[in-house]
Design a protein around this motif. Structure first.
Motif, PDB file in Angstrom:
ATOM      1  N   SER A  40      58.171  71.596 -16.379  1.00  0.00           N
ATOM      2  CA  SER A  40      59.281  71.633 -17.339  1.00  0.00           C
ATOM      3  C   SER A  40      59.024  70.722 -18.530  1.00  0.00           C
ATOM      4  CB  SER A  40      60.584  71.213 -16.649  1.00  0.00           C
ATOM      5  OG  SER A  40      60.529  69.863 -16.234  1.00  0.00           O
ATOM      6  N   LYS A  41      59.648  71.031 -19.652  1.00  0.00           N
ATOM      7  CA  LYS A  41      59.477  70.262 -20.889  1.00  0.00           C
ATOM      8  C   LYS A  41      60.050  68.853 -20.787  1.00  0.00           C
ATOM      9  CE  LYS A  41      59.603  74.322 -23.930  1.00  0.00           C
ATOM     10  NZ  LYS A  41      60.336  74.981 -25.045  1.00  0.00           N
ATOM     11  N   ASN A  42      61.106  68.710 -19.997  1.00  0.00           N
ATOM     12  CA  ASN A  42      61.768  67.408 -19.880  1.00  0.00           C
ATOM     13  C   ASN A  42      61.502  66.731 -18.557  1.00  0.00           C
ATOM     14  OD1 ASN A  42      63.264  69.468 -18.622  1.00  0.00           O
ATOM     15  ND2 ASN A  42      65.123  68.218 -18.639  1.00  0.00           N
ATOM     16  N   LEU A  43      60.633  67.364 -17.721  1.00  0.00           N
ATOM     17  CA  LEU A  43      60.358  66.862 -16.373  1.00  0.00           C
ATOM     18  C   LEU A  43      61.648  66.638 -15.584  1.00  0.00           C
ATOM     19  CD1 LEU A  43      57.442  64.380 -17.187  1.00  0.00           C
ATOM     20  CD2 LEU A  43      57.293  66.717 -16.286  1.00  0.00           C
ATOM     21  N   GLY A  44      62.622  67.485 -15.873  1.00  0.00           N
ATOM     22  CA  GLY A  44      63.891  67.422 -15.149  1.00  0.00           C
ATOM     23  C   GLY A  44      64.802  66.290 -15.556  1.00  0.00           C
ATOM     24  N   ALA A  45      64.364  65.479 -16.511  1.00  0.00           N
ATOM     25  CA  ALA A  45      65.125  64.275 -16.856  1.00  0.00           C
ATOM     26  C   ALA A  45      66.358  64.612 -17.689  1.00  0.00           C
ATOM     27  CB  ALA A  45      64.238  63.306 -17.624  1.00  0.00           C
ATOM     28  N   VAL A  46      67.408  63.837 -17.476  1.00  0.00           N
ATOM     29  CA  VAL A  46      68.635  63.941 -18.255  1.00  0.00           C
ATOM     30  C   VAL A  46      68.898  62.584 -18.905  1.00  0.00           C
ATOM     31  CG1 VAL A  46      71.135  64.276 -18.148  1.00  0.00           C
ATOM     32  CG2 VAL A  46      69.634  65.707 -16.762  1.00  0.00           C
ATOM     33  N   LYS A  47      69.047  62.579 -20.199  1.00  0.00           N
ATOM     34  CA  LYS A  47      69.391  61.342 -20.896  1.00  0.00           C
ATOM     35  C   LYS A  47      70.887  61.097 -20.748  1.00  0.00           C
ATOM     36  CE  LYS A  47      68.996  58.869 -25.277  1.00  0.00           C
ATOM     37  NZ  LYS A  47      68.584  58.922 -26.703  1.00  0.00           N
ATOM     38  N   GLN A  48      71.235  60.015 -20.081  1.00  0.00           N
ATOM     39  CA  GLN A  48      72.636  59.771 -19.743  1.00  0.00           C
ATOM     40  C   GLN A  48      73.513  59.620 -20.980  1.00  0.00           C
ATOM     41  OE1 GLN A  48      73.037  56.560 -16.945  1.00  0.00           O
ATOM     42  NE2 GLN A  48      72.260  57.790 -15.249  1.00  0.00           N
ATOM     43  N   GLU A  49      73.023  58.921 -21.994  1.00  0.00           N
ATOM     44  CA  GLU A  49      73.854  58.705 -23.180  1.00  0.00           C
ATOM     45  C   GLU A  49      74.205  60.036 -23.840  1.00  0.00           C
ATOM     46  OE1 GLU A  49      71.100  57.148 -22.490  1.00  0.00           O
ATOM     47  OE2 GLU A  49      71.674  55.046 -22.239  1.00  0.00           O
ATOM     48  N   ALA A  50      73.244  60.946 -23.909  1.00  0.00           N
ATOM     49  CA  ALA A  50      73.503  62.255 -24.499  1.00  0.00           C
ATOM     50  C   ALA A  50      74.513  63.028 -23.663  1.00  0.00           C
ATOM     51  CB  ALA A  50      72.201  63.043 -24.620  1.00  0.00           C
ATOM     52  N   LEU A  51      74.387  62.941 -22.351  1.00  0.00           N
ATOM     53  CA  LEU A  51      75.314  63.652 -21.464  1.00  0.00           C
ATOM     54  C   LEU A  51      76.732  63.110 -21.624  1.00  0.00           C
ATOM     55  CD1 LEU A  51      75.155  65.838 -19.162  1.00  0.00           C
ATOM     56  CD2 LEU A  51      75.199  63.918 -17.567  1.00  0.00           C
ATOM     57  N   ILE A  52      76.845  61.806 -21.658  1.00  0.00           N
ATOM     58  CA  ILE A  52      78.168  61.173 -21.716  1.00  0.00           C
ATOM     59  C   ILE A  52      78.863  61.458 -23.037  1.00  0.00           C
ATOM     60  CG2 ILE A  52      79.344  58.933 -21.814  1.00  0.00           C
ATOM     61  CD1 ILE A  52      77.166  57.939 -19.813  1.00  0.00           C
ATOM     62  N   GLN A 105      76.002  65.154 -26.487  1.00  0.00           N
ATOM     63  CA  GLN A 105      74.917  65.423 -27.425  1.00  0.00           C
ATOM     64  C   GLN A 105      73.820  66.238 -26.743  1.00  0.00           C
ATOM     65  OE1 GLN A 105      73.881  61.403 -28.306  1.00  0.00           O
ATOM     66  NE2 GLN A 105      75.687  61.045 -29.598  1.00  0.00           N
ATOM     67  N   PRO A 106      73.000  66.965 -27.512  1.00  0.00           N
ATOM     68  CA  PRO A 106      71.915  67.754 -26.915  1.00  0.00           C
ATOM     69  C   PRO A 106      70.899  66.868 -26.201  1.00  0.00           C
ATOM     70  CG  PRO A 106      72.346  68.439 -29.176  1.00  0.00           C
ATOM     71  CD  PRO A 106      73.118  67.181 -28.960  1.00  0.00           C
ATOM     72  N   GLN A 107      70.280  67.422 -25.169  1.00  0.00           N
ATOM     73  CA  GLN A 107      69.287  66.692 -24.395  1.00  0.00           C
ATOM     74  C   GLN A 107      67.909  66.745 -25.071  1.00  0.00           C
ATOM     75  OE1 GLN A 107      69.502  64.911 -21.447  1.00  0.00           O
ATOM     76  NE2 GLN A 107      71.738  65.110 -21.636  1.00  0.00           N
ATOM     77  N   PRO A 108      67.180  65.621 -25.093  1.00  0.00           N
ATOM     78  CA  PRO A 108      65.810  65.645 -25.610  1.00  0.00           C
ATOM     79  C   PRO A 108      64.880  66.377 -24.642  1.00  0.00           C
ATOM     80  CG  PRO A 108      66.332  63.484 -24.703  1.00  0.00           C
ATOM     81  CD  PRO A 108      67.614  64.277 -24.675  1.00  0.00           C
ATOM     82  N   LEU A 109      63.892  67.075 -25.173  1.00  0.00           N
ATOM     83  CA  LEU A 109      62.989  67.895 -24.352  1.00  0.00           C
ATOM     84  C   LEU A 109      61.526  67.572 -24.655  1.00  0.00           C
ATOM     85  CD1 LEU A 109      64.820  71.327 -24.756  1.00  0.00           C
ATOM     86  CD2 LEU A 109      65.040  69.712 -22.856  1.00  0.00           C
ATOM     87  N   ASP A 110      61.222  66.298 -24.866  1.00  0.00           N
ATOM     88  CA  ASP A 110      59.887  65.933 -25.324  1.00  0.00           C
ATOM     89  C   ASP A 110      59.064  65.164 -24.301  1.00  0.00           C
ATOM     90  OD1 ASP A 110      61.432  63.687 -25.321  1.00  0.00           O
ATOM     91  OD2 ASP A 110      61.149  63.189 -27.434  1.00  0.00           O
ATOM     92  N   ALA A 111      59.511  65.119 -23.050  1.00  0.00           N
ATOM     93  CA  ALA A 111      58.778  64.339 -22.049  1.00  0.00           C
ATOM     94  C   ALA A 111      57.434  64.972 -21.697  1.00  0.00           C
ATOM     95  CB  ALA A 111      59.631  64.174 -20.787  1.00  0.00           C
TER      96      ALA A 111
END
Length: 678
Positions: A623-635, A638-644
């Protein structure tokens, strides 16, 4: 003009209401520092924008300091409330929506350890079971001050731009004066019904002198307490006649019942499995006999019932309060002839139960309610169409699919079961909780209308995902019951799901060990008890089923208490051992080294779920984000970054119980706040 009875205007004194639908007073517990600030305003404004004729705020705003804000009430006794009220009323008036507020003194329906730590006061020393404070019996100088407090608060609300006020009587101080069950005063405020009404009449007179004759003043009251020693229907009608004869009351908002206990409150505000609109005909009787404009709300969740109430002349204005928490756009959808799109209230009463546990009101399946500043009630279209694959069709997966489809994406859903629903479908096995399935059915209808493709009876594998060539993959596979919680004997127990689904028949002597505190344990216990078995419900906590909460607990107790059921708190199931045809339960406690053994023929364990996350971890490296979720964006929405992982093929997220065991609201909120920006 529309001929729909609900869309006809109504003239209330000098106020023209544009239709017959209102939101009755309720306290969602959104105030900040006792003030109705931006969150509070946004909650009411979105409903005003959608066309509701009148919204009533607060349930209730406190007029006195010795009415401590046990529900995080608006503090109407502070001058600083006026500009905040003005912002709210201006925002609603901009959309042609009238605004009123409910004012009260809680009397004994509060506790002294809130607010300024003043003693609760009432016309007797008898405490209310629900809030447990032993009140001070009112003195004459207390009464004089509280009357003045009411008038001061009413003046503040008029200055804040309110169209009127509603005085709250039922269960609160006014009703505590009226009811012979709660008034032991002697002299001018006790004894006869005429004397017991004196306080209320003096309040009304003081309020009128302060706000003038043109300002609307109504009262919400119980016309029948429906309890031993309380106000009878005859008393209620006499109270209503007296109020009408003063010429100072502009409307009645009718309640039936009492709210001093959890069962009483639940009968006044019924939860799922209880009859819809149980007091509607009674409210209609009050309207016929008294003749004042009459409002009413009590589990009127659907448009058909509301339309009947107006068409048959039972009410002048119909309250759809919990219904508007589920869908604030009801009036607009009626006007646009889109009633089938209305998100249904399922009667879960997650909203009110949270308030009574000192939380804020949240709808079990509309996570935008109360979050209007960050979450949308209407999904905007995406700039770019994407291929979205959702694995799992429980509440999280169905919300993800719905939101993605409303964004305009191409959506495919895989579900291993033959039907959508997940744990909700299991919950709806209970006839009493079958309304819950509407959470799924509404989303299924919304998805089908937008071309979502469903693959049922399909256990999705990585190869299936590859074939779809998705841009986004959302894992909503949920979890499986976690029963491996004992030091030994895990193979001897069954799960609460096994009982609810009917996969395992109830035994004759059953231990239900509940270490999760949610509905599943009590739902299983209800099935077992109904079979005639002996049931012991055990929890290591100091109270059982804390996540079921007050009002939802009532139907379980009514189903269990007349059967062979026992409740055991503060004991922990340690192990299980086979003993002939029986199972020996080894029972300990967190409080000491005490150990005891008891025999059962069946042990049921309720300990939440463990995630079904194998597919997620298989897909994660690709996956592009390695499954990661940026908490600040979620809270902060905001859109999630997909650059991992620049070599990744798709964005990958997991939601709901595929992450960790939580509840329906959390699962749906996961989906909304993630997918709304995809």
């Amino acid at each position: 003009m529309s001929k729909d009875p609900l869309l006809q205007p109504y003239q209330l004194k000098n106020l023209t209401l544009k239709n017959r639908i209102m939101i009755t007073s309720h306290e969602p517990a959104y105030p900040e520092d006792g003030m109705p600030k931006d969150r509070y305003r946004a909650y009411h404004e979105v409903r005003a924008r959608a066309g509701v004729a009148m919204t009533m705020t607060a349930g209730s705003a406190a007029v006195s300091r010795n009415s401590p804000p046990v529900f995080n009430n608006i503090l109407a006794y502070k001058d600083e409330v006026v500009p905040w009220v003005r912002r709210l009323t201006d925002a609603c008036h901009d959309h042609g929506c009238a605004v009123m507020i409910q004012l009260t003194h809680l009397g004994r329906r509060t506790h002294w350890n809130k607010g300024d730590w003043l003693p609760a006061v009432a016309p007797s020393h008898e405490r209310e079971a629900a809030h447990r404070a032993f009140p001070k019996q009112l003195e004459d100088w207390d009464i004089d001050r509280i009357i003045s407090d009411y008038a001061d608060a009413a003046e503040r609300m008029k200055e804040g731009g309110m169209d009127g006020i509603e005085l709250q009587a039922y269960g609160h101080l006014m009703d505590q004066f009226w009811s012979p069950a709660t008034n032991t005063l002697e002299g001018p405020y006790g004894g006869s019904l005429q004397n017991r009404m004196r306080f209320s009449l003096e309040v009304i007179d003081a309020v009128r002198k302060r706000v003038g004759e043109d300002f609307i003043v109504g009262i919400r009251f119980t016309a029948d307490e429906d309890m031993e020693g309380g106000l009878t229907e005859e008393d209620g009608l006499e109270i209503a006649r007296t109020l009408q004869q003063t010429g100072q009351i502009d409307f009645l908002n009718v309640i039936r019942g009492h709210i001093d206990t959890d069962p009483g409150l639940t009968d006044v505000i019924p939860v799922q499995g209880m009859r819809n609109a149980p007091h509607l005909d009674f409210a209609g009787k009050v309207r016929r006999e008294i003749g004042l404009p009459t409002f009413h709300a009590a589990k009127i969740p659907d448009v058909a019932t509301a339309r009947h109430a107006i068409a048959e002349g039972l009410l002048d204005m119909v309250g759809m309060t919990r219904a508007h928490m589920a869908d604030p756009l009801i009036v607009r959808k009626i006007a646009e002839k889109r009633e089938e799109d209305i998100r249904p209230c399922v009667g879960a009463t997650y909203c009110l139960d949270r308030i009574y546990q000192a939380g804020d009101a949240l709808c079990i399946h509309n996570p935008a309610t109360g979050r209007e500043l960050t979450m949308p009630h209407e999904i905007r279209g995406a700039d770019e169409k994407k291929r979205v694959v959702v694995v799992g069709a429980g509440p999280a997966g169905m919300e993800a699919a719905r939101v993605a489809a409303e964004r305009g994406h191409d959506v495919t859903v895989y579900e291993a079961a033959p039907d959508a629903g997940g744990q909700i479908r299991l919950t709806a096995q209970s006839e009493r909780r079958r309304e819950m399935i509407s959470i799924i059915e509404w989303r299924l209808d919304q998805c089908m209308a937008r071309g979502v493709r469903f693959n049922f009876n399909t256990f999705a594998e990585a190869a299936d995902i590859e074939t779809d060539k998705p841009d986004v993959v959302i894992i909503a596979t949920g979890g499986l019951p976690h029963t491996e919680v004992l030091s030994e004997g895990g193979d001897l127990v069954v799960s609460s799901w096994d009982i609810i689904a009917g996969d395992v028949k109830p035994g004759r002597r059953v231990l239900v060990y509940d270490d999760a505190g949610d509905h599943a344990a009590l739902q299983a216990a209800e099935i077992i008890a109904a079979s005639g078995a002996h049931v012991e419900i055990m929890t290591p906590d100091r109270s059982f089923a804390p996540d079921v909460m007050a009002m939802n607990l009532v139907p379980y107790m009514r189903a269990l208490q007349d059967k062979d059921v026992r409740f055991t708190v503060t004991y922990r199931l340690k192990a299980a051992r086979r003993s002939g045809n029986m199972i020996t339960a080894v029972i300990g406690t967190d409080y000491s080294n005490h150990i005891e053994e008891r025999e059962f023929d069946q042990i049921v364990v309720n300990h939440g779920t463990v995630p079904m996350d194998e597919l997620y971890f298989e897909l994660k490296p690709r996956s592009k984000n390695l499954g990661a979720v940026k908490q600040e964006a979620l809270i902060f929405g905001q859109p999630q970054p997909l650059d991992a992982n620049p070599q990744g093929e798709f964005a990958l997220f997991r939601i709901g119980d595929a992450v960790a065991a939580r509840n329906t609201h959390a699962a749906i909120y996961d989906a909304l706040r993630l997918v709304k920006d995809i």
